[in-house]
Scaffold this motif. Structure first.
Motif, short mmCIF file in Angstrom:
data_model
loop_
_atom_site.label_atom_id
_atom_site.label_comp_id
_atom_site.label_asym_id
_atom_site.label_seq_id
_atom_site.Cartn_x
_atom_site.Cartn_y
_atom_site.Cartn_z
N GLN A 81 0.82 -1.21 0.00
CA GLN A 81 0.00 0.00 0.00
C GLN A 81 0.85 1.26 0.00
OE1 GLN A 81 -0.78 -2.69 2.21
NE2 GLN A 81 -2.13 -3.33 0.52
N GLY A 82 2.17 1.11 -0.02
CA GLY A 82 3.06 2.26 -0.05
C GLY A 82 3.47 2.79 1.31
N VAL A 83 3.04 2.12 2.37
CA VAL A 83 3.40 2.56 3.72
C VAL A 83 4.84 2.13 4.01
CG1 VAL A 83 2.87 2.39 6.18
CG2 VAL A 83 1.01 2.40 4.49
N VAL A 84 5.64 3.06 4.52
CA VAL A 84 7.04 2.79 4.84
C VAL A 84 7.18 2.55 6.34
CG1 VAL A 84 9.38 3.71 4.83
CG2 VAL A 84 7.87 4.13 2.89
N ARG A 85 7.86 1.46 6.67
CA ARG A 85 8.04 1.09 8.08
C ARG A 85 9.50 0.75 8.34
NH1 ARG A 85 3.03 -1.19 6.72
NH2 ARG A 85 1.33 -0.57 8.12
N GLU A 86 9.90 0.83 9.61
CA GLU A 86 11.26 0.47 9.98
C GLU A 86 11.41 -1.04 10.12
OE1 GLU A 86 13.57 2.73 12.81
OE2 GLU A 86 11.91 4.15 13.02
N VAL A 87 12.59 -1.54 9.79
CA VAL A 87 12.91 -2.96 9.98
C VAL A 87 14.37 -3.06 10.38
CG1 VAL A 87 13.35 -3.29 7.48
CG2 VAL A 87 12.91 -5.27 8.95
N PRO A 88 14.68 -3.71 11.50
CA PRO A 88 16.09 -3.83 11.91
C PRO A 88 16.86 -4.76 10.97
CG PRO A 88 14.58 -4.31 13.74
CD PRO A 88 13.77 -4.30 12.49
N LEU A 89 18.17 -4.64 11.00
CA LEU A 89 19.03 -5.57 10.28
C LEU A 89 18.70 -7.00 10.70
CD1 LEU A 89 21.60 -6.14 8.52
CD2 LEU A 89 22.91 -5.97 10.65
N HIS A 90 18.44 -7.85 9.75
CA HIS A 90 18.09 -9.26 9.97
C HIS A 90 16.76 -9.44 10.71
CE1 HIS A 90 21.54 -10.94 8.09
NE2 HIS A 90 22.41 -10.64 9.04
N GLY A 91 15.93 -8.42 10.76
CA GLY A 91 14.63 -8.56 11.42
C GLY A 91 14.73 -8.38 12.92
N PHE A 92 13.58 -8.54 13.59
CA PHE A 92 13.52 -8.26 15.03
C PHE A 92 13.60 -9.50 15.91
CE2 PHE A 92 9.09 -8.00 13.28
CZ PHE A 92 8.62 -9.22 13.76
#
Length: 311
Positions: A81-92
């Protein structure tokens, strides 16, 4: 629970084989020793204030693998949907505590992570992510990653909104003295290789070899993408230790593993990481190994690691 480096851990023992795991530290397998010899490396002095950054064991990579970028910014992903979210290196997952249950026979442990307020902002999906470690015998370790979309269709506006993207993986730190890399070899199934460029893009595939020496600088951070079913296991031979390690990626009822990544930190690091992955970095944007789970759907990815003396 026994203590290791002043931390409570789970110990799984079978014959001469000993696993140490820390479910509270990202469901981490810390070490594997066979008759006292280190198979999976863990440092003598680990910084437990940031366990996800310790160079050792097997960090669990979920829901996404490695680095992601949006408009050049590292640590972000864009949804459909075009929403930008944070994601840590290699996931959480490697930063969060898992629940753990040891089986009655004491030969296996199941560790479970579920969605929570801590995961929803960056990954707005309902899930259950499980890692099961089982000593098949004293020299064989089986590991399964089980991912489930626990949402119901009624949770979303339509069924496509409830589909969950993911690509999980392992980050095994195999013990390998750096002075012995030149004699040690990595053997792979038929593959093409890729790597990630500084701008986050992934190179086009090129024909890969099936055998490399571990002192070859070209294989640092290389994605060996498996072509078809792996007819042979991944194999690590360390003649100076009289040790062979086979990683069987063709297990019954398992998802196909997309790639095996080879990486190490530095020329003098006494480990080398050989990492089976279900997808490649930035797959949410480039589609390379991206998987989708419908509400209620579950998938399992299994491998076996067997240690033996060189013949």
């Amino acid at each position: 629970m026994p203590k290791f480096q002043d931390q409570e851990v789970i110990e799984i023992v079978r014959g001469g084989s000993r696993l140490l795991l820390a479910p509270q530290a990202g469901g981490r397998l810390l070490s594997w020793h066979l008759h006292g010899a280190s198979i999976i490396h863990w440092p003598d002095a680990a910084d437990w204030t940031q366990p996800a950054l310790v160079r050792g064991g097997n960090p669990l990579l979920f829901p996404f693998i490695a680095r992601h970028r949006v408009d050049g910014r590292i640590g972000f992903w864009r949804d459909a949907q075009g929403v930008v979210r944070e994601v840590p290196l290699h996931g959480f997952a490697r930063d969060l505590p898992f629940a753990a249950q040891v089986d009655e026979d004491g030969a296996s442990v199941r560790m479970t992570l579920k969605d929570s307020a801590a995961t929803q902002a960056g990954y707005p999906f309902r899930f259950r992510f499980e890692a099961v470690y089982r000593l098949v015998d004293e020299a064989t370790l089986e590991v399964s990653l089980i991912t489930t979309n626990t949402a119901e269709v009624s949770d979303a506006k339509d069924s496509s909104d409830a589909r969950m993207p993911y690509y999980a993986g392992h980050h095994f730190y195999f013990a390998l003295p750096h002075t012995q890399r030149g004699e040690a070899t990595l053997t792979l199934p038929r593959n093409v290789y890729r790597h990630q460029l500084a701008d986050g893009t992934t190179t086009e595939p090129q024909a890969g070899a099936t055998r490399y020496a571990f002192d070859d600088p070209q294989i640092v951070d290389r994605f060996h993408c498996i072509e078809g079913e792996p007819e042979t296991p991944v194999r690590i031979d360390i003649p100076t230790l009289n040790r062979s390690i086979e990683i069987d990626l063709k297990r019954p009822d398992s998802l196909p593993w997309y790639a095996v990544t080879s990486w190490t930190l530095a020329p003098d690091a006494d480990f080398y990481c050989v990492e089976p992955w279900l997808g490649l970095p930035d797959a949410i944007h480039n589609g390379l190994g991206l998987r989708w789970l419908a509400p209620g759907q579950s998938e399992t990815a299994t491998l076996r690691i067997a240690v033996s003396a060189l013949r």
